[in-house]
Structures are given as structure tokens and as C-alpha cells.
Design an enzyme around this catalytic site. Structure first.
Site, PDB file in Angstrom:
ATOM      1  CB  ALA A  65     -14.296 136.080   6.780  1.00  0.00           C
ATOM      2  N   GLY A 109     -19.342 135.025   8.060  1.00  0.00           N
ATOM      3  CA  GLY A 109     -19.638 135.638   6.759  1.00  0.00           C
ATOM      4  C   GLY A 109     -20.492 134.742   5.874  1.00  0.00           C
ATOM      5  CD  GLU A 112     -21.737 138.562   8.814  1.00  0.00           C
ATOM      6  OE1 GLU A 112     -20.625 138.026   8.605  1.00  0.00           O
ATOM      7  OE2 GLU A 112     -21.861 139.700   9.288  1.00  0.00           O
ATOM      8  CD  GLU A 132     -18.980 136.411  12.732  1.00  0.00           C
ATOM      9  OE1 GLU A 132     -19.762 135.923  13.583  1.00  0.00           O
ATOM     10  OE2 GLU A 132     -19.321 136.673  11.564  1.00  0.00           O
TER      11      GLU A 132
HETATM   12  N1  CO8 Z   1     -11.296 130.245   7.317  1.00  0.00           N
HETATM   13  C1  CO8 Z   1     -10.267 129.549   6.825  1.00  0.00           C
HETATM   14  N2  CO8 Z   1     -10.207 128.212   6.826  1.00  0.00           N
HETATM   15  C2  CO8 Z   1     -11.254 127.553   7.339  1.00  0.00           C
HETATM   16  C3  CO8 Z   1     -12.379 128.196   7.864  1.00  0.00           C
HETATM   17  C4  CO8 Z   1     -12.383 129.620   7.814  1.00  0.00           C
HETATM   18  N3  CO8 Z   1     -13.435 130.342   8.252  1.00  0.00           N
HETATM   19  N4  CO8 Z   1     -13.251 127.274   8.309  1.00  0.00           N
HETATM   20  C5  CO8 Z   1     -12.705 126.088   8.074  1.00  0.00           C
HETATM   21  N5  CO8 Z   1     -11.488 126.245   7.488  1.00  0.00           N
HETATM   22  C6  CO8 Z   1     -10.546 125.211   7.084  1.00  0.00           C
HETATM   23  C7  CO8 Z   1      -9.840 124.593   8.270  1.00  0.00           C
HETATM   24  O1  CO8 Z   1      -8.753 125.399   8.674  1.00  0.00           O
HETATM   25  C8  CO8 Z   1      -9.423 123.254   7.706  1.00  0.00           C
HETATM   26  O2  CO8 Z   1      -8.278 123.454   6.911  1.00  0.00           O
HETATM   27  P1  CO8 Z   1      -6.991 122.483   7.108  1.00  0.00           P
HETATM   28  O3  CO8 Z   1      -7.490 121.122   6.699  1.00  0.00           O
HETATM   29  O4  CO8 Z   1      -5.989 123.049   6.126  1.00  0.00           O
HETATM   30  O5  CO8 Z   1      -6.602 122.550   8.524  1.00  0.00           O
HETATM   31  C9  CO8 Z   1     -10.563 122.893   6.775  1.00  0.00           C
HETATM   32  O6  CO8 Z   1     -11.245 124.121   6.495  1.00  0.00           O
HETATM   33  C10 CO8 Z   1     -11.561 121.941   7.397  1.00  0.00           C
HETATM   34  O7  CO8 Z   1     -11.978 122.499   8.624  1.00  0.00           O
HETATM   35  P2  CO8 Z   1     -11.974 121.691   9.997  1.00  0.00           P
HETATM   36  O8  CO8 Z   1     -10.881 120.671  10.010  1.00  0.00           O
HETATM   37  O9  CO8 Z   1     -11.986 122.690  11.114  1.00  0.00           O
HETATM   38  O10 CO8 Z   1     -13.389 120.948   9.873  1.00  0.00           O
HETATM   39  P3  CO8 Z   1     -14.323 120.465  11.056  1.00  0.00           P
HETATM   40  O11 CO8 Z   1     -15.388 119.645  10.401  1.00  0.00           O
HETATM   41  O12 CO8 Z   1     -13.541 119.857  12.154  1.00  0.00           O
HETATM   42  O13 CO8 Z   1     -14.985 121.813  11.651  1.00  0.00           O
HETATM   43  C11 CO8 Z   1     -16.054 123.974  11.505  1.00  0.00           C
HETATM   44  C12 CO8 Z   1     -15.831 122.571  10.868  1.00  0.00           C
HETATM   45  C13 CO8 Z   1     -16.839 123.835  12.813  1.00  0.00           C
HETATM   46  C14 CO8 Z   1     -16.867 124.792  10.506  1.00  0.00           C
HETATM   47  C15 CO8 Z   1     -14.688 124.644  11.780  1.00  0.00           C
HETATM   48  O14 CO8 Z   1     -13.899 124.569  10.598  1.00  0.00           O
HETATM   49  C16 CO8 Z   1     -14.785 126.081  12.179  1.00  0.00           C
HETATM   50  O15 CO8 Z   1     -15.119 126.371  13.321  1.00  0.00           O
HETATM   51  N6  CO8 Z   1     -14.470 127.014  11.236  1.00  0.00           N
HETATM   52  C17 CO8 Z   1     -14.418 128.430  11.522  1.00  0.00           C
HETATM   53  C18 CO8 Z   1     -15.804 129.012  11.645  1.00  0.00           C
HETATM   54  C19 CO8 Z   1     -15.727 130.488  11.989  1.00  0.00           C
HETATM   55  O16 CO8 Z   1     -15.222 130.887  13.006  1.00  0.00           O
HETATM   56  N7  CO8 Z   1     -16.265 131.344  11.069  1.00  0.00           N
HETATM   57  C20 CO8 Z   1     -16.268 132.778  11.260  1.00  0.00           C
HETATM   58  C21 CO8 Z   1     -15.076 133.394  10.573  1.00  0.00           C
HETATM   59  S1  CO8 Z   1     -14.943 135.161  10.861  1.00  0.00           S
HETATM   60  C22 CO8 Z   1     -16.086 135.826   9.802  1.00  0.00           C
HETATM   61  O17 CO8 Z   1     -16.737 135.142   9.044  1.00  0.00           O
HETATM   62  C23 CO8 Z   1     -16.250 137.324   9.835  1.00  0.00           C
HETATM   63  C24 CO8 Z   1     -17.111 137.813   8.661  1.00  0.00           C
HETATM   64  C25 CO8 Z   1     -17.136 139.329   8.527  1.00  0.00           C
HETATM   65  C26 CO8 Z   1     -15.846 139.897   8.062  1.00  0.00           C
HETATM   66  C27 CO8 Z   1     -15.983 141.276   7.537  1.00  0.00           C
HETATM   67  C28 CO8 Z   1     -14.618 141.842   7.203  1.00  0.00           C
HETATM   68  C29 CO8 Z   1     -14.680 143.274   6.641  1.00  0.00           C
END
Ligand code: CO8
Length: 258
Positions: A65, A109, A112, A132
Site C-alpha cells: 500500500a 498489499g 496480498e 507491515e
Molecule cells: N509506498 C509508497 N512509496 C513506496 C513504497 C510504498 N509501499 N515502496 C517503495 N516506495 C517508493 C520509495 O519511497 C521510493 O520513492 P522515492 O524515490 O520518491 O524516495 C521509491 O519507491 C523506490 O523505493 P526505494 O528507494 O526504497 O527502493 P529500494 O530498492 O531501496 O527498496 C523496498 C525497495 C525494499 C521495496 C523498499 O522500497 C520498501 O521497503 N518499501 C516498503 C515496503 C512495505 O513496507 N510495504 C508494506 C506497506 S503497508 C501495506 O501494504 C498494508 C496493506 C494493507 C492495507 C489495508 C488498508 C485498509
């Protein structure tokens, strides 16, 4: 309809929906989820489409998400907004087979969403995770319920509690994905699986999908009865006569969804 966060391509009976927010690793924001819901509903209703592929980029199926969009939300906004619901409802309602073709990150997400599809084909670079817990929350669109059904309690607990990622090899070994292929072959493999599915009778495909899904919702006895009734009902179709005649006549069946 013109989409901004996904790409939809319909070719040879197969609709391919590609998540397309490369700058955010296909993070699922409300616009993308709305567009995805619309595209899935349209593909399911499109008579030309016999199978759907949901995919992302080589680097990410979806990294979860959209954390930027969610971070300042209050409980009341999340509770009332429930911005994931249209997409999750849309995936659940699709009657045609849906294949997730996953390369790179399928996290939160994203993992999922892949698990909501009928089966997952992964590239060797795929990484699945429910991280998460690192954000002070838990999965919210089925991760705690579907992951244990795929991989069992031990690995599901491990992944939800530690937030660790599972690579493609472990995902295949654990039953989360059906096949693993080199990254360059991912779409060919998904297209060829979709083409195989598209050749079958849609009546039988829908029945098979409903019967397998029922296994996760009911007792063995009830599931067996449900399957038998669907099996019997397919003898009311022309496609059953065609399929069995074609076998006996040693020719390829021509299914007409009747
Ligand atoms: N949301 C928003 N932006 C994201 C996300 C995300 N989940 N993941 C990556 N990005 C963005 C980064 O912020 C970055 O943007 P910017 O260049 O503007 O800073 C760009 O994508 C590239 O990401 P990274 O620089 O971090 O890339 P890396 O190769 O270094 O790392 C990773 C890749 C490991 C995937 C890392 O980006 C990461 O850990 N991302 C987050 C993963 C995460 O925590 N996902 C879970 C999110 S919560 C969720 O999904 C809940 C779902 C259920 C919700 C239900 C609601 C009702």
C-alpha cells in the site's frame, strides 16, 4: 477508459493488466486501486477475454500500500474510507481465471493482491513479504488469512512477525507460487499458461475455480458435495459432449461455452 496508473492490453483472448507506478515501485494508492477495480470488472465482462494476467514491472509487482498516502490517515479516515475495498471486491468477484505474474517485490498489499489471484507464477527475482509489522501495523487485505492457507502457520507467523522476505525458491517450495522461471521468461510463461486456460470451456474453468476456492471456505464433506454437483451440472453443457467426443475421435475439441 484511459488509465494513468495501470496499462491494460487485450490480445488473443487474454487481458494483461500491468501495474504502472514505476517511481513508487507500484505502491497501491487509491487511484491505482480504483483503476484496477474498473479494469478487472471490464475484463471480466469483456466476451473476448478468457483469462486475465495481473503483473507489475521487473523490479516490483507492488511494494505494498502507498505509505505516503496512508501515513497521516486517522482511524476514522481508514475506517470510513476503506480505499482498498473496491479493488479487493473486484478481484474476489472476477469469475474468469486470474494469474498473477510476479517479478521483484510483492510486499504487504502487493503480496496480498497476488494471493487474491487464482495462482502465482514468479520470476527468480520475486520477493514476497508482509513487512507491515515494521511500520507498526499489520496486513489489512487478507495477508494474515491467506498466507497461512498457502504456506502454513509456521512460515506465515515468521513472515508476519519478523517482516522477512521469502525468495522465489522458498515461495515455490512452500506452495505460495505454482512455477518459477527466469525473469526474462516471466511474461511468456504467464501468457502461455493463460493461452492454455483460454482454450478450455469457460463453463468448466469457472466451475473449477469455484470448486477449488470452496475448499478454503467449507468442510471436506460440503466441498465434495459442491464439487460433485458442479461436475454433474457440466453434463448439461454442449462443451462436455464436445470434449469427450473429441477425445474419443482423437481430435482437438472446439469449445463454445455452451
Ligand atoms: N509506498 C509508497 N512509496 C513506496 C513504497 C510504498 N509501499 N515502496 C517503495 N516506495 C517508493 C520509495 O519511497 C521510493 O520513492 P522515492 O524515490 O520518491 O524516495 C521509491 O519507491 C523506490 O523505493 P526505494 O528507494 O526504497 O527502493 P529500494 O530498492 O531501496 O527498496 C523496498 C525497495 C525494499 C521495496 C523498499 O522500497 C520498501 O521497503 N518499501 C516498503 C515496503 C512495505 O513496507 N510495504 C508494506 C506497506 S503497508 C501495506 O501494504 C498494508 C496493506 C494493507 C492495507 C489495508 C488498508 C485498509
Amino acid at each position: 477508459m484511459a488509465y494513468e496508473t495501470i496499462i491494460v492490453d487485450v490480445e488473443d483472448d487474454v487481458a494483461t493488466i500491468t501495474l504502472n507506478r514505476p517511481d513508487a515501485l507500484n505502491a497501491l494508492n487509491s487511484q491505482l486501486l480504483g483503476e484496477l477495480a474498473q479494469a478487472l470488472t471490464e475484463a471480466d465482462a469483456n466476451e473476448k477475454v478468457r483469462c486475465i494476467i495481473l503483473t507489475g514491472s521487473a523490479k516490483a509487482f507492488a511494494a505494498g500500500a502507498d505509505i505516503k498516502e496512508m501515513s497521516e490517515k486517522t482511524f476514522v479516515e481508514m475506517f470510513l474510507g476503506d480505499f482498498f475495498e473496491p479493488a479487493t471486491e473486484a478481484v474476489a468477484k472476477v469469475r474468469k481465471p486470474v494469474i498473477a505474474a510476479v517479478s521483484g517485490y510483492a510486499l504487504g498489499g502487493g503480496c496480498e493482491l497476488a494471493m487474491m489471484c487464482d495462482f502465482i507464477i514468479a520470476s527468480e527475482t520475486a520477493k514476497f513479504g508482509q513487512p507491515e509489522i515494521n511500520l507498526g501495523v499489520i496486513a489489512g487485505i487478507g495477508g494474515t488469512q491467506r498466507l497461512p492457507r498457502y504456506v502454513g502457520k509456521a512460515k506465515a507467523m515468521d513472515m508476519h512477525l519478523t517482516g522477512r522476505f521469502m525468495d522465489a525458491e522458498e515461495a515455490e517450495r512452500s506452495g505460495l507460487v505454482s512455477r518459477v522461471v527466469p525473469v526474462k521468461q516471466l511474461m511468456d510463461e504467464a501468457q502461455s499458461a493463460a493461452a492454455k486456460i483460454a482454450e478450455k470451456s469457460m463453463l468448466a474453468s469457472i466451475a473449477a475455480k469455484q470448486a477449488v476456492n470452496r475448499a478454503f471456505e467449507t468442510t471436506l464433506d460440503e466441498g465434495l458435495l459442491f464439487e460433485r454437483r458442479l461436475f454433474h451440472s457440466l453434463f448439461a453443457t454442449e462443451d462436455q459432449k464436445e470434449g469427450m467426443s473429441a477425445f474419443l475421435e482423437k481430435r482437438t475439441p472446439q469449445f463454445r461455452d455452451r
